[in-house]
Design a protein around this motif. Structure first.
Motif, mmCIF file in Angstrom:
data_model
loop_
_atom_site.group_PDB
_atom_site.id
_atom_site.type_symbol
_atom_site.label_atom_id
_atom_site.label_comp_id
_atom_site.label_asym_id
_atom_site.label_seq_id
_atom_site.Cartn_x
_atom_site.Cartn_y
_atom_site.Cartn_z
ATOM 1 N N LEU A 8 0.834 -1.194 0.000
ATOM 2 C CA LEU A 8 0.000 0.000 0.000
ATOM 3 C C LEU A 8 0.867 1.242 0.000
ATOM 4 C CD1 LEU A 8 -2.512 -0.841 2.878
ATOM 5 C CD2 LEU A 8 -2.942 -1.000 0.427
ATOM 6 N N CYS A 9 0.413 2.262 -0.687
ATOM 7 C CA CYS A 9 1.010 3.590 -0.591
ATOM 8 C C CYS A 9 -0.148 4.549 -0.432
ATOM 9 C CB CYS A 9 1.824 3.917 -1.834
ATOM 10 S SG CYS A 9 2.529 5.578 -1.770
ATOM 11 N N GLY A 10 -0.191 5.228 0.715
ATOM 12 C CA GLY A 10 -1.289 6.139 0.985
ATOM 13 C C GLY A 10 -0.856 7.204 1.977
ATOM 14 N N ARG A 11 -1.810 7.697 2.735
ATOM 15 C CA ARG A 11 -1.540 8.723 3.744
ATOM 16 C C ARG A 11 -2.145 8.298 5.079
ATOM 17 N NH1 ARG A 11 0.228 13.533 1.468
ATOM 18 N NH2 ARG A 11 -0.070 13.634 -0.770
ATOM 19 N N LEU A 12 -1.535 8.763 6.156
ATOM 20 C CA LEU A 12 -2.069 8.486 7.482
ATOM 21 C C LEU A 12 -3.359 9.271 7.686
ATOM 22 C CD1 LEU A 12 1.127 8.592 9.698
ATOM 23 C CD2 LEU A 12 -0.231 6.592 9.109
ATOM 24 N N ALA A 13 -4.409 8.579 8.097
ATOM 25 C CA ALA A 13 -5.682 9.244 8.371
ATOM 26 C C ALA A 13 -5.649 9.924 9.735
ATOM 27 C CB ALA A 13 -6.828 8.239 8.321
ATOM 28 N N VAL A 32 -4.776 3.944 7.197
ATOM 29 C CA VAL A 32 -4.175 4.442 5.964
ATOM 30 C C VAL A 32 -5.276 4.731 4.947
ATOM 31 C CG1 VAL A 32 -2.572 3.912 4.088
ATOM 32 C CG2 VAL A 32 -2.094 3.082 6.412
ATOM 33 N N THR A 33 -5.275 5.947 4.409
ATOM 34 C CA THR A 33 -6.212 6.272 3.344
ATOM 35 C C THR A 33 -5.521 6.064 2.001
ATOM 36 O OG1 THR A 33 -5.606 8.610 3.332
ATOM 37 C CG2 THR A 33 -7.459 7.973 4.719
ATOM 38 N N VAL A 34 -6.236 5.413 1.097
ATOM 39 C CA VAL A 34 -5.723 5.143 -0.249
ATOM 40 C C VAL A 34 -6.771 5.629 -1.240
ATOM 41 C CG1 VAL A 34 -4.950 3.369 -1.854
ATOM 42 C CG2 VAL A 34 -4.433 3.136 0.587
ATOM 43 N N ARG A 42 -12.801 7.156 -5.319
ATOM 44 C CA ARG A 42 -13.145 6.795 -3.949
ATOM 45 C C ARG A 42 -11.905 6.878 -3.068
ATOM 46 N NH1 ARG A 42 -12.407 1.543 -6.106
ATOM 47 N NH2 ARG A 42 -11.096 0.305 -4.737
ATOM 48 N N VAL A 43 -12.127 6.857 -1.754
ATOM 49 C CA VAL A 43 -11.049 6.799 -0.776
ATOM 50 C C VAL A 43 -11.350 5.635 0.151
ATOM 51 C CG1 VAL A 43 -9.875 7.978 1.116
ATOM 52 C CG2 VAL A 43 -10.630 9.290 -0.866
ATOM 53 N N ASP A 44 -10.422 4.696 0.248
ATOM 54 C CA ASP A 44 -10.553 3.571 1.169
ATOM 55 C C ASP A 44 -9.717 3.857 2.410
ATOM 56 O OD1 ASP A 44 -12.154 1.865 -0.527
ATOM 57 O OD2 ASP A 44 -10.354 1.596 -1.736
ATOM 58 N N ILE A 68 2.694 7.112 3.676
ATOM 59 C CA ILE A 68 3.088 5.851 4.303
ATOM 60 C C ILE A 68 3.092 4.742 3.258
ATOM 61 C CG2 ILE A 68 0.713 5.427 5.067
ATOM 62 C CD1 ILE A 68 1.917 3.972 7.528
ATOM 63 N N TRP A 69 4.137 3.927 3.311
ATOM 64 C CA TRP A 69 4.259 2.729 2.484
ATOM 65 C C TRP A 69 4.178 1.530 3.421
ATOM 66 C CZ3 TRP A 69 5.176 2.344 -2.835
ATOM 67 C CH2 TRP A 69 5.388 3.542 -3.493
ATOM 68 N N VAL A 70 3.380 0.526 3.047
ATOM 69 C CA VAL A 70 3.194 -0.657 3.878
ATOM 70 C C VAL A 70 3.351 -1.903 3.015
ATOM 71 C CG1 VAL A 70 1.552 -1.949 5.299
ATOM 72 C CG2 VAL A 70 1.558 0.554 5.378
#
Length: 109
Positions: A8-13, A32-34, A42-44, A68-70
């Motif tokens: 995953l690559c997103g941002r911290l909610a 994590v928002t993606v 959409r945003v998951d 953030i990368w997970v």
């Protein structure tokens, strides 16, 4: 052969939640928002847990919005609640990297 691998690559909610158990085991939880554009916008929001994270992740305490990368796997947890048996799907992280947006190079897909 089966494969359970998530990247995953997103941002911290929200800022991470850190728990330390009596045994000394540590747990850090992220939301994590993606964002996705296809098939529709959409945003998951994806729950991510990491057991016994490295000390630098505990010390960092990043704020919301950080990139953030997970890397990890999907796991379904079950528990008993007053209203019956419950479950939750989450990512169990093996590796987490948190960066400021200005430190990143553009992602090519």
């Amino acid at each position: 052969m089966d494969l359970n691998l998530i990247v995953l690559c997103g941002r911290l909610a929200v800022p991470p939640e850190i728990k330390v158990f009596e045994s000394g085991t540590r747990l850090i939880r992220y939301l994590v928002t993606v964002r996705s554009e296809e098939p529709r916008r959409r945003v998951d929001v994806i729950p991510v847990s990491m057991w016994d994270p490295p000390q630098e992740l505990i010390d960092e305490s990043p704020e919301s919005g950080r990139r953030i990368w997970v890397c990890g796997s999907v796991q379904r947890r079950f528990w008993e609640a007053p209203d019956g048996r419950r479950s939750r799907i989450e990512v169990v992280a093996e590796q987490v990297t948190i960066k400021n947006v200005d430190e990143l190079e553009p992602v090519q897909v």
